[in-house]
Design an enzyme around this catalytic site. Sequence first.
Site, PDB file in Angstrom:
ATOM      1  CD  GLU A   1      -0.246   1.446   3.103  1.00  0.00           C
ATOM      2  OE1 GLU A   1      -0.799   2.374   2.503  1.00  0.00           O
ATOM      3  OE2 GLU A   1       0.429   1.598   4.115  1.00  0.00           O
TER       4      GLU A   1
ATOM      5  CG  HIS B   1      -4.255  -0.018   4.110  1.00  0.00           C
ATOM      6  ND1 HIS B   1      -4.719   0.623   2.997  1.00  0.00           N
ATOM      7  CD2 HIS B   1      -3.643   0.938   4.855  1.00  0.00           C
ATOM      8  CE1 HIS B   1      -4.407   1.911   3.062  1.00  0.00           C
ATOM      9  NE2 HIS B   1      -3.742   2.125   4.173  1.00  0.00           N
TER      10      HIS B   1
END
Length: 338
Positions: free
Chosen positions: A10, A307
């Site tokens: 991410e 994430h």
Amino acid sequence: MITIDGSDGEGGGQVLRNSAALSLLTGEPFTIQNIRGGRAKPGMMRQHVTSLEAACAIGGAECSGLMVGSRELTFRPGRVIPGEYSFAVGTAGSTGLVLQAILVPLMMADAPSRIMIEGGTHAMAAPPFEFLQKTLLPVLERLGPTLSITLERHGFYPRGGGRIVVDIEPSALRTIQCTQRGAFLGGKAEVLLAGIPFDIADRELTAARKVLSEWPEEAFAPALLPADCGPGNALLLEASFEHVTEVVSGFGKLGVPAERLAKTAAKRMAGYLASQAFAGPYLQDQLLLPFAMAGGGAFTTVKLSQHSRTAMALIERFTGRGFRVSDTEDGAHQIEVC
């Protein structure tokens, strides 16, 4: 010494915060290069510096490269020392994200702690206070520690000035199963307003009600805050189940119509309600580290976020513990520590 490329996965501040927490928990030093390399403005911002300052303070760590704009940092942990600490971001940077770097290490410490953090409490790209209070901390308490959080003052972007206080009574972490969210207990939609026209609340609530039409009219309401807390606006959507509460938020921004903000947030909530998952997309990545440190456990969730995938890879590098991801019969996903 673990070497991390901050542009992997991410590519944001979560890599930095999780690395600091993992380093404190395992005693493993790390170097991170290309900090926030996946962002339009790479390098550390003020809230990231505060996160690492907090990790250094509670863990007696040595840290080089700790400054705004830095793209490389080396962190050498010491011993986690519980106690009373105060940290100030100095901007509207997220108080909740600062907490992310130190919460699990203090949950596993040998004495209680009280943490005061000043900064933003309701801002984009970060969990609002209500998510911490109603969604995250109640699940973490099931692992063993006793946790409480108090909002002493709201802090909106760009002014900041908010304040939260977190009390942590640590405990050895036990493994838990969070695979069923239980029966739906009710929904709530609240618009926070500080120093901006009241009609914005009406427009947001009307737009949210069109999407969440099964919720009763009394579930939709505004909350007026003192003008000196603002200017600020936040829409908070809360769905309570027997075993978990999901909070979805949207934040007012110049140039973004109130109706669009509310419709986007309401559709996200509707997507969660349509699933059978325990954890929404934001609770999902917050549970990975404490579950790994407990040494086991499982939870169901919606589609895996970038994430979460990034956090999984980082946790395995520091701890050697991996995760098994499988599909459930009702279309959700199950994440299990292995």
